[in-house]
Design a protein around this motif. Structure first.
Motif, PDB file in Angstrom:
ATOM      1  N   TRP A 287       0.817  -1.214   0.000  1.00  0.00           N
ATOM      2  CA  TRP A 287       0.000   0.000   0.000  1.00  0.00           C
ATOM      3  C   TRP A 287       0.851   1.264   0.000  1.00  0.00           C
ATOM      4  O   TRP A 287       0.317   2.374   0.080  1.00  0.00           O
ATOM      5  CB  TRP A 287      -0.905   0.017   1.229  1.00  0.00           C
ATOM      6  CG  TRP A 287      -2.053  -0.940   1.159  1.00  0.00           C
ATOM      7  CD1 TRP A 287      -2.145  -2.151   1.787  1.00  0.00           C
ATOM      8  CD2 TRP A 287      -3.258  -0.778   0.429  1.00  0.00           C
ATOM      9  NE1 TRP A 287      -3.340  -2.749   1.484  1.00  0.00           N
ATOM     10  CE2 TRP A 287      -4.048  -1.926   0.652  1.00  0.00           C
ATOM     11  CE3 TRP A 287      -3.761   0.228  -0.406  1.00  0.00           C
ATOM     12  CZ2 TRP A 287      -5.304  -2.094   0.082  1.00  0.00           C
ATOM     13  CZ3 TRP A 287      -5.010   0.052  -0.973  1.00  0.00           C
ATOM     14  CH2 TRP A 287      -5.770  -1.096  -0.735  1.00  0.00           C
ATOM     15  N   GLY A 288       2.160   1.141  -0.059  1.00  0.00           N
ATOM     16  CA  GLY A 288       3.009   2.322  -0.074  1.00  0.00           C
ATOM     17  C   GLY A 288       3.153   2.916   1.323  1.00  0.00           C
ATOM     18  O   GLY A 288       2.908   2.271   2.339  1.00  0.00           O
ATOM     19  N   THR A 289       3.514   4.180   1.367  1.00  0.00           N
ATOM     20  CA  THR A 289       3.824   4.835   2.644  1.00  0.00           C
ATOM     21  C   THR A 289       2.687   5.705   3.157  1.00  0.00           C
ATOM     22  O   THR A 289       2.854   6.460   4.099  1.00  0.00           O
ATOM     23  CB  THR A 289       5.084   5.702   2.497  1.00  0.00           C
ATOM     24  OG1 THR A 289       4.874   6.664   1.455  1.00  0.00           O
ATOM     25  CG2 THR A 289       6.286   4.838   2.161  1.00  0.00           C
ATOM     26  N   GLY A 290       1.502   5.658   2.539  1.00  0.00           N
ATOM     27  CA  GLY A 290       0.381   6.486   2.980  1.00  0.00           C
ATOM     28  C   GLY A 290      -0.082   6.107   4.382  1.00  0.00           C
ATOM     29  O   GLY A 290       0.149   5.007   4.872  1.00  0.00           O
ATOM     30  N   THR A 291      -0.756   7.048   5.047  1.00  0.00           N
ATOM     31  CA  THR A 291      -1.233   6.808   6.409  1.00  0.00           C
ATOM     32  C   THR A 291      -2.702   6.420   6.451  1.00  0.00           C
ATOM     33  O   THR A 291      -3.209   6.070   7.502  1.00  0.00           O
ATOM     34  CB  THR A 291      -1.045   8.071   7.265  1.00  0.00           C
ATOM     35  OG1 THR A 291      -1.754   9.164   6.662  1.00  0.00           O
ATOM     36  CG2 THR A 291       0.423   8.422   7.363  1.00  0.00           C
ATOM     37  N   GLU A 356      15.113  -2.047  -2.984  1.00  0.00           N
ATOM     38  CA  GLU A 356      13.785  -1.489  -3.208  1.00  0.00           C
ATOM     39  C   GLU A 356      13.022  -1.451  -1.890  1.00  0.00           C
ATOM     40  O   GLU A 356      12.976  -2.444  -1.149  1.00  0.00           O
ATOM     41  CB  GLU A 356      13.004  -2.304  -4.238  1.00  0.00           C
ATOM     42  CG  GLU A 356      11.694  -1.640  -4.632  1.00  0.00           C
ATOM     43  CD  GLU A 356      11.023  -2.349  -5.792  1.00  0.00           C
ATOM     44  OE1 GLU A 356       9.967  -1.860  -6.234  1.00  0.00           O
ATOM     45  OE2 GLU A 356      11.550  -3.371  -6.248  1.00  0.00           O
ATOM     46  N   ALA A 357      12.392  -0.325  -1.623  1.00  0.00           N
ATOM     47  CA  ALA A 357      11.713  -0.139  -0.338  1.00  0.00           C
ATOM     48  C   ALA A 357      10.501  -1.063  -0.208  1.00  0.00           C
ATOM     49  O   ALA A 357       9.817  -1.369  -1.180  1.00  0.00           O
ATOM     50  CB  ALA A 357      11.273   1.316  -0.197  1.00  0.00           C
ATOM     51  N   GLY A 384      15.141   4.488   6.147  1.00  0.00           N
ATOM     52  CA  GLY A 384      13.779   4.788   5.712  1.00  0.00           C
ATOM     53  C   GLY A 384      12.687   4.130   6.514  1.00  0.00           C
ATOM     54  O   GLY A 384      11.506   4.288   6.191  1.00  0.00           O
ATOM     55  N   GLY A 385      13.025   3.393   7.568  1.00  0.00           N
ATOM     56  CA  GLY A 385      12.009   2.728   8.373  1.00  0.00           C
ATOM     57  C   GLY A 385      12.570   1.524   9.083  1.00  0.00           C
ATOM     58  O   GLY A 385      13.785   1.350   9.201  1.00  0.00           O
ATOM     59  N   GLY A 386      11.671   0.679   9.559  1.00  0.00           N
ATOM     60  CA  GLY A 386      12.095  -0.482  10.325  1.00  0.00           C
ATOM     61  C   GLY A 386      11.977  -1.777   9.543  1.00  0.00           C
ATOM     62  O   GLY A 386      11.776  -1.789   8.323  1.00  0.00           O
ATOM     63  N   TRP A 387      12.107  -2.901  10.274  1.00  0.00           N
ATOM     64  CA  TRP A 387      12.040  -4.222   9.667  1.00  0.00           C
ATOM     65  C   TRP A 387      11.534  -5.196  10.721  1.00  0.00           C
ATOM     66  O   TRP A 387      11.507  -4.900  11.921  1.00  0.00           O
ATOM     67  CB  TRP A 387      13.407  -4.653   9.134  1.00  0.00           C
ATOM     68  CG  TRP A 387      14.477  -4.645  10.211  1.00  0.00           C
ATOM     69  CD1 TRP A 387      15.258  -3.592  10.565  1.00  0.00           C
ATOM     70  CD2 TRP A 387      14.816  -5.727  11.091  1.00  0.00           C
ATOM     71  NE1 TRP A 387      16.086  -3.939  11.616  1.00  0.00           N
ATOM     72  CE2 TRP A 387      15.839  -5.251  11.949  1.00  0.00           C
ATOM     73  CE3 TRP A 387      14.391  -7.042  11.228  1.00  0.00           C
ATOM     74  CZ2 TRP A 387      16.420  -6.049  12.940  1.00  0.00           C
ATOM     75  CZ3 TRP A 387      14.968  -7.838  12.211  1.00  0.00           C
ATOM     76  CH2 TRP A 387      15.974  -7.340  13.051  1.00  0.00           C
ATOM     77  N   LEU A 425       9.543 -15.247   7.463  1.00  0.00           N
ATOM     78  CA  LEU A 425       9.111 -14.153   6.602  1.00  0.00           C
ATOM     79  C   LEU A 425       9.744 -12.870   7.115  1.00  0.00           C
ATOM     80  O   LEU A 425       9.519 -12.478   8.267  1.00  0.00           O
ATOM     81  CB  LEU A 425       7.587 -14.030   6.597  1.00  0.00           C
ATOM     82  CG  LEU A 425       7.000 -12.926   5.707  1.00  0.00           C
ATOM     83  CD1 LEU A 425       7.369 -13.160   4.246  1.00  0.00           C
ATOM     84  CD2 LEU A 425       5.489 -12.832   5.873  1.00  0.00           C
ATOM     85  N   PHE A 426      10.510 -12.219   6.252  1.00  0.00           N
ATOM     86  CA  PHE A 426      11.201 -10.973   6.594  1.00  0.00           C
ATOM     87  C   PHE A 426      10.521  -9.835   5.836  1.00  0.00           C
ATOM     88  O   PHE A 426      10.318  -9.914   4.623  1.00  0.00           O
ATOM     89  CB  PHE A 426      12.679 -11.060   6.216  1.00  0.00           C
ATOM     90  CG  PHE A 426      13.491  -9.861   6.614  1.00  0.00           C
ATOM     91  CD1 PHE A 426      14.237  -9.875   7.782  1.00  0.00           C
ATOM     92  CD2 PHE A 426      13.503  -8.712   5.826  1.00  0.00           C
ATOM     93  CE1 PHE A 426      14.988  -8.759   8.156  1.00  0.00           C
ATOM     94  CE2 PHE A 426      14.232  -7.606   6.193  1.00  0.00           C
ATOM     95  CZ  PHE A 426      14.985  -7.626   7.364  1.00  0.00           C
ATOM     96  N   LYS A 427      10.223  -8.730   6.565  1.00  0.00           N
ATOM     97  CA  LYS A 427       9.532  -7.602   5.951  1.00  0.00           C
ATOM     98  C   LYS A 427      10.286  -6.304   6.231  1.00  0.00           C
ATOM     99  O   LYS A 427      10.596  -6.008   7.391  1.00  0.00           O
ATOM    100  CB  LYS A 427       8.115  -7.446   6.502  1.00  0.00           C
ATOM    101  CG  LYS A 427       7.197  -8.622   6.271  1.00  0.00           C
ATOM    102  CD  LYS A 427       5.828  -8.332   6.889  1.00  0.00           C
ATOM    103  CE  LYS A 427       4.878  -9.492   6.725  1.00  0.00           C
ATOM    104  NZ  LYS A 427       3.550  -9.200   7.340  1.00  0.00           N
ATOM    105  N   PHE A 428      10.564  -5.552   5.177  1.00  0.00           N
ATOM    106  CA  PHE A 428      10.964  -4.157   5.347  1.00  0.00           C
ATOM    107  C   PHE A 428       9.696  -3.312   5.433  1.00  0.00           C
ATOM    108  O   PHE A 428       8.729  -3.530   4.690  1.00  0.00           O
ATOM    109  CB  PHE A 428      11.808  -3.689   4.154  1.00  0.00           C
ATOM    110  CG  PHE A 428      13.204  -4.237   4.126  1.00  0.00           C
ATOM    111  CD1 PHE A 428      14.188  -3.698   4.940  1.00  0.00           C
ATOM    112  CD2 PHE A 428      13.530  -5.291   3.275  1.00  0.00           C
ATOM    113  CE1 PHE A 428      15.482  -4.198   4.914  1.00  0.00           C
ATOM    114  CE2 PHE A 428      14.810  -5.800   3.242  1.00  0.00           C
ATOM    115  CZ  PHE A 428      15.796  -5.250   4.070  1.00  0.00           C
TER     116      PHE A 428
END
Length: 442
Positions: A287-291, A356-357, A384-387, A425-428
């Protein structure tokens, strides 16, 4: 003269049905088999009008309700044990045009004006024991909702009168039925109509329908995965009434791992997103970076494309918040989960990385002996964020075990309850990229 003959024929038919339903008497009771062979209580026959109260049936007793009906009336006989649980059996409707038999909770349509009789034959049980029951004659009043037309007002439903707003499953495409209160907010239903089956669901915050697909209530398929047919009715009832609308879904086609798709919608409108997926590919929705989280509602149509078993076009349904009355744009991508090398318990570390983010990665964990394990993270270089990483283990009678580790943690304990292969399962996070090295150790 005709009425007298019809009454005589009806009486003879009911007597014959009662005789057929009552088995031969057995000897003195005491065992379950002997109790089952014991004579049934005499069938109970009463006269009721629509809206009048229920009929009480003794344990194992059959019952019939005679009522004045008009051609075209829709009705059912709702039979429930007095102490909960459920009833098994069938319903039979007899009018001047003949007799028809259906399953429990099925809706009949009267074919001739005059006296009609609906029978219940079956049994009600509580904790395995025969139970007394109540049988309620229910009048079903329905209104069709035009797809993409004006909303339709339906009145409140109760135990004796059910008001249904329904739409026909379209020949092509997908339709969603939604009920709203006077303020425009979505209201839920607990009784739905599928064809001639009027049954309860836990919570239907709308009904989504398509030919060849099971109905969807609250964005989850109802148990049984019954495929709907084009032209079949699907409807909702509401305890306090509602304004009901039927809106068609919008269709889109995207490329796997391709550019984002921008969606704009109001009031829970559904979008069907088609994508070509290679065999064996696992996918996820980015969903991208939207809130705005009101869009994060989705499900794959059958066959599901989250783990495609063969190459083909798969379809995902996404919807915005039903209570949103203003346009809310949102972008999405359907992306592949990348495969990483196996992460062996006690073996070599594995680097999870992506330029890629928001990328997700999957590593297989070969079978290892049961016992405690722990994640160890090192060489963290993420921007750019967590994981996060999760060790998933099989769920049988109980779900327990596994392990998880997040940004800011270097060691986290867990366990392997079964000596079977597992996965990590690893997630950025959306907007995050870089690399993390993980080990699974004893």
């Amino acid at each position: 003269m005709r009425r007298a003959v019809a009454v005589a024929v009806l009486s003879m038919t009911l007597a014959l049905v009662t005789a057929q339903l009552v088995p031969a008497a057995g000897g003195p009771g005491g065992t379950r088999a002997e109790a089952a062979a014991a004579p049934l209580p005499p069938a109970k026959r009463v006269v009721r009008a629509y809206g009048e109260g229920p009929v009480r049936l003794a344990p194992r007793q059959f019952g019939a309700v005679t009522f004045p009906a008009r051609r075209g009336d829709e009705l059912t006989l709702r039979v429930k044990p007095v102490d909960g649980a459920g009833c098994d059996g069938s319903l039979m409707l007899q009018d001047r045009r003949g007799t028809r038999t259906k399953g429990m909770d099925r809706v009949f349509r009267v074919r001739a004006t005059g006296k009609a009789t609906i029978w219940f034959k079956g049994r009600c049980r509580v904790w395995g024991k025969p139970s007394a029951a109540v049988a309620q004659l229910v009048k079903v009043r329905s209104r069709e909702v035009e797809m993409d037309g004006r909303p339709v007002r339906v009145g409140p439903s109760d135990k004796r009168f059910v008001n249904v707003a329904w739409v026909r499953v379209p020949r092509t495409g997908r339709v969603k039925l939604t009920g709203r209160n006077a303020q425009g907010g979505r209201v839920s239903s607990h009784t739905v109509l599928e064809g001639d089956w009027l049954h309860t669901v836990y919570k239907a915050e709308g009904a989504s329908a398509e030919h060849g697909q099971p109905p969807m209530y609250e964005l989850e398929p109802y148990e049984g995965d019954r495929a709907l047919r084009r032209g079949q009715r699907i409807g909702l009832t509401f305890a306090r009434g509602a304004q009901v609308e039927a809106r068609s879904a919008l269709q889109h086609t995207v490329e796997l791992d391709g550019p984002p798709l921008t969606l704009a919608s109001t009031g829970g409108r559904e979008h069907v997103v088609s994508v070509q997926v290679p065999a064996g590919t696992r996918t996820y929705l980015d969903w991208g970076t939207g809130t705005e989280q009101g869009w994060a509602r989705q499900y794959w149509l059958e066959p599901k494309g989250s783990h495609a078993t063969k190459d083909g076009v798969y379809r995902l349904v996404v919807a915005s918040d039903d209570n949103s009355r203003v346009p809310r744009e949102r972008t999405l991508r359907i992306r592949s989960i990348l495969q990483s090398p196996d992460l062996v318990v006690g073996g070599a570390p594995v680097r999870f990385e992506s330029a890629e983010a928001g990328q997700w990665l999957l590593a297989d964990v070969p079978a290892a002996r049961t016992g405690t394990v722990q994640f160890e993270a090192s060489d963290v270089a993420v921007t750019g964020g967590g994981w996060a990483a999760d060790l998933f283990v099989p769920c049988y009678r109980d779900c327990f075990g596994g392990a998880s580790i997040r940004s800011g943690e270097t060691v986290m304990p867990g366990s392997l309850p079964y000596a079977e292969p597992n996965t990590v399962l690893f997630k950025f996070d959306p907007g995050a990229s870089g690399g993390v090295t993980l080990r699974l150790v004893r």
